[in-house]
Design a protein around this motif. Structure first.
Motif, PDB file in Angstrom:
ATOM      1  N   GLY D 114       0.832  -1.349   0.087  1.00  0.00           N
ATOM      2  CA  GLY D 114       0.031   0.277   0.526  1.00  0.00           C
ATOM      3  C   GLY D 114       1.154   1.307   0.215  1.00  0.00           C
ATOM      4  O   GLY D 114       0.107   2.221   0.068  1.00  0.00           O
ATOM      5  N   THR D 116       2.505   2.270  -2.118  1.00  0.00           N
ATOM      6  CA  THR D 116       2.577   1.731  -3.464  1.00  0.00           C
ATOM      7  C   THR D 116       3.934   2.915  -4.413  1.00  0.00           C
ATOM      8  O   THR D 116       5.246   2.778  -5.340  1.00  0.00           O
ATOM      9  N   ASP D 117       3.640   3.849  -3.930  1.00  0.00           N
ATOM     10  CA  ASP D 117       4.546   5.145  -4.596  1.00  0.00           C
ATOM     11  C   ASP D 117       5.657   5.939  -3.424  1.00  0.00           C
ATOM     12  O   ASP D 117       6.198   6.571  -3.750  1.00  0.00           O
ATOM     13  N   GLN D 118       5.886   5.832  -1.714  1.00  0.00           N
ATOM     14  CA  GLN D 118       6.165   5.996  -1.168  1.00  0.00           C
ATOM     15  C   GLN D 118       7.884   5.296  -2.236  1.00  0.00           C
ATOM     16  O   GLN D 118       8.902   6.090  -2.071  1.00  0.00           O
ATOM     17  N   GLY D 155       9.055  11.435 -11.552  1.00  0.00           N
ATOM     18  CA  GLY D 155       7.717  11.386 -11.717  1.00  0.00           C
ATOM     19  C   GLY D 155       7.558  10.468 -13.143  1.00  0.00           C
ATOM     20  O   GLY D 155       6.006   9.655 -12.360  1.00  0.00           O
ATOM     21  N   ARG D 158       7.646   6.454 -12.291  1.00  0.00           N
ATOM     22  CA  ARG D 158       7.180   6.200 -10.971  1.00  0.00           C
ATOM     23  C   ARG D 158       5.987   5.569 -11.714  1.00  0.00           C
ATOM     24  O   ARG D 158       4.955   4.608 -12.196  1.00  0.00           O
ATOM     25  N   HIS D 159       5.346   6.612 -12.773  1.00  0.00           N
ATOM     26  CA  HIS D 159       3.732   6.604 -13.157  1.00  0.00           C
ATOM     27  C   HIS D 159       3.543   5.911 -13.890  1.00  0.00           C
ATOM     28  O   HIS D 159       2.496   4.809 -14.106  1.00  0.00           O
ATOM     29  N   VAL D 160       4.761   5.939 -14.548  1.00  0.00           N
ATOM     30  CA  VAL D 160       4.539   4.861 -16.402  1.00  0.00           C
ATOM     31  C   VAL D 160       4.274   3.464 -15.094  1.00  0.00           C
ATOM     32  O   VAL D 160       4.147   2.674 -15.830  1.00  0.00           O
ATOM     33  N   GLU D 163       1.713   2.694 -14.212  1.00  0.00           N
ATOM     34  CA  GLU D 163       0.622   2.180 -15.323  1.00  0.00           C
ATOM     35  C   GLU D 163       0.905   0.975 -16.272  1.00  0.00           C
ATOM     36  O   GLU D 163      -0.585   0.470 -16.059  1.00  0.00           O
ATOM     37  N   ASN D 168      -2.566  -0.730 -18.245  1.00  0.00           N
ATOM     38  CA  ASN D 168      -3.125   0.702 -18.722  1.00  0.00           C
ATOM     39  C   ASN D 168      -2.147   1.191 -20.106  1.00  0.00           C
ATOM     40  O   ASN D 168      -2.282   2.013 -20.714  1.00  0.00           O
TER      41      ASN D 168
END
Lengths: 220, 220, 220, 220
Positions: D114, D116-118, D155, D158-160, D163, D168
């Motif tokens: 949870g 995840t993005d940390q 950024g 991480r996002h890619v 996704e 996605n």
DNA sequence: CATGAATGAGGATTCATTCAT
DNA sequence: TATGAATGAATCCTCATTCAT
């Protein structure tokens, strides 16, 4: 007129609540039913429940009485034309044992209620005692202590009913039990056997929905 | 050593929890007992309960097993010296009926638990079936269908036990029931009567507290 | 009438619960909040919570939706008069980045919730994709794969927002990021720079309390 | 000698606990793991846990460090022979993006945690900044504000990563992202394309079990 | 009578942590 | 050091019942 409409509506709501309770017990068992569940199924406001039943327990008992009542009515219909005490007992036992297996309303309700043995579908206990006493007085039965005999029979019926339902006994145990009982009442085995094999009257217990319909019809 | 100490402590705590559960049921009935109540009486932390029983129901069953176990032990002690199948059955039934009335631990527990008829203190059902079969094979009994006969007897015992407890039948119903059963097994009434009147061995079921004492003594 | 009163009360209680949840998260962070805490702050019975939210998580999400909803409404208000895709994107990004810093409701909530990066206050992701596609179709943007570009931008916004909040980047990173994005979309740097420096419309996100006030006003 | 044996045993137990924690997170996610679960899987007494970790959280962090450490070691192995800043960045990004998808240890752990993005599996953030600065200083990159650029890249990665994991974006987004980044750093698209297509070194992250084996070997 | 929002006592269950052995 | 029994605070959740409208 206004009165009549009003009381008709009352009956309707009450019937809906009982019916809902019944249905929920069949579906989910006794434990997990909340009053909200009942009022939801009955399509009635939550608070309305308390206009008809002071407590949840009372609603359950109303359902039980409803079923038991219909069962007794049916049985009496069958017994009415009979005269011979032995025949009456034979037929009553057969009917009781059969219904305890096949009347889904009753079995499921009782099964899930956990009251399993508090109430088992059988001829009104009191009535059975009268049957025995009548037979004893008339010399058809040979019993010293009708009360004890009565208890022994009740015990057998209840237990056999349960055991059949659980699959521990075959359905053939039903006539066999009746035969044992008749012998215990002092009848020769030949007679017991003959009485046991007599065909059952086709009278059936009315379906629940019909019962509700009746309420409505009567209240109209 | 450490192991022994540990498991000794475990037994102790477990015994305390069972004992507390037992006591509470005797006092307040099944419904109104919370796990907190139990641990309070047991003088034990709330969480401790869950180290021994996953659920409240399992604790109740542990109590029942405890009692039933002691009952069976006593009965076996009485049966041990006996050889004749009829005598064995007579004695077993008598003992079962008597205990169902007099073993306060059991009666009260079962009474309040609401399981009233699920569990009635009586001879191990399986054992009774074996008794019947053995008597039938040896020619002492005349039964066509031991399984059905077995069910009929179980039903009678349970119901009679209840009825006596409720005051609907006198205690004299106990030997009478045994007599009926023996006759149902094909024994002449004279024999049935004689077997029924034989005096009972004085062996008694140990009290609960003694059982706990035993655990401690053994583990010492 | 009765209906209206009822649903008005419902809205009020719901608003109180959401508001309480919001406040508690701002004060203590996500982990340490019990439902009791919430109902206490909301001045409402414990059970009441469950009349509105099946689970605590759902209450948190209601708060998020509440905030996000108000954010989107404001943004749409700003975008409405604009036509040029590049301008729209520039303004949207600027607004998103600014709000992510200055909308205390949002930042603190998200910060403490630990979902930090799951949800960063920015323009509806879907809307951004449409913006890009529209600009690409009209020839204003030069992008091969709008979906990838979209992802890259989202990633940049989120991360930059976080970094500014953490003090790792200066606020000047906001227009700079927008400028980078516009360049990535194929605009000449001069244009990108110009669009980035255009002044922002002064429309602001309504405060939470005002929102609640609105509910009441409308229902009056 | 005794000392050595002792500390070897310590390492073993510690490794077992970390391994157990790791395994449980992979199986059941972060929330539902109790210390009992961990010690059970580790085949170790409950109390033992506290001889190694003061708190559950610390055990989780030990696992994370373990994984991150092995990831960095692998990446450094790949980077070591490279000199050109652009190549280094290209290779590092590729490796990071790939591992974020394929290193099941890492993805699952992070996914379920949870957080995840940390923590997203990518090259040490600090190192990337140095890479950029070195490239800028040497004239290979054209960036005004390395810090901002660094943030934008982080950024995007991480996002890619997320996704792609969510389905996605296609895996082809990985080299495409690298290409975008290189272009953002001022490289001509031709060069960016070329660098992106260079084959990856076959060095892999050691499996977890090997890592444990290593601990044991080292401690031997 | 009908309604349904509000209530809060009550109970089950979990689990990190302590500590005596 | 290793162990695991004991602990109880903390929390979630249910639901019969009340009552104002």
């Amino acid at each position: 007129m206004a009165n009549k409409n009003t009381s008709q509506k009352r009956e309707l709501t009450r019937a809906a609540l009982i019916s809902a309770t019944h249905e929920l017990v069949l579906r989910r068992g006794y434990e997990k039913i909340s009053i909200q569940d009942i009022t939801e199924v009955a399509q009635v406001g939550l608070g309305t429940f308390y206009n008809y039943f002071q407590t949840k327990q009372l609603a359950f008992e109303a359902v039980l009485e409803d079923i038991q009542g219909r069962f007794n009515d049916s049985l009496n219909l069958i017994r009415q034309p009979l005269k011979d005490p032995a025949t009456i007992i034979a037929v009553s036992l057969q009917y009781s044992l059969t219904q305890a297996q096949d009347n889904r309303d009753w079995t499921t309700f009782v099964e899930f209620t956990g009251l399993t043995d508090q109430r088992v579908l059988h001829q009104d206990a009191e009535q059975l005692l009268l049957d025995i006493q009548r037979g004893a007085k008339g010399g058809r039965f040979k019993v010293n202590d009708p009360t004890l005999t009565h208890s022994l029979i009740i015990g057998m019926i209840r237990h056999v009913s349960r055991e059949i339902r659980r699959g521990n006994l075959a359905r053939s145990a039903m006539p066999e039990t009746t035969r044992h009982v008749l012998r215990m009442l002092g009848l020769p085995d030949q007679v017991a056997k003959a009485l046991t094999q007599a065909p059952m009257s086709p009278v059936a217990v009315p379906r629940r929905t019909e019962a509700v319909a009746t309420i409505l019809a009567v209240s109209a």
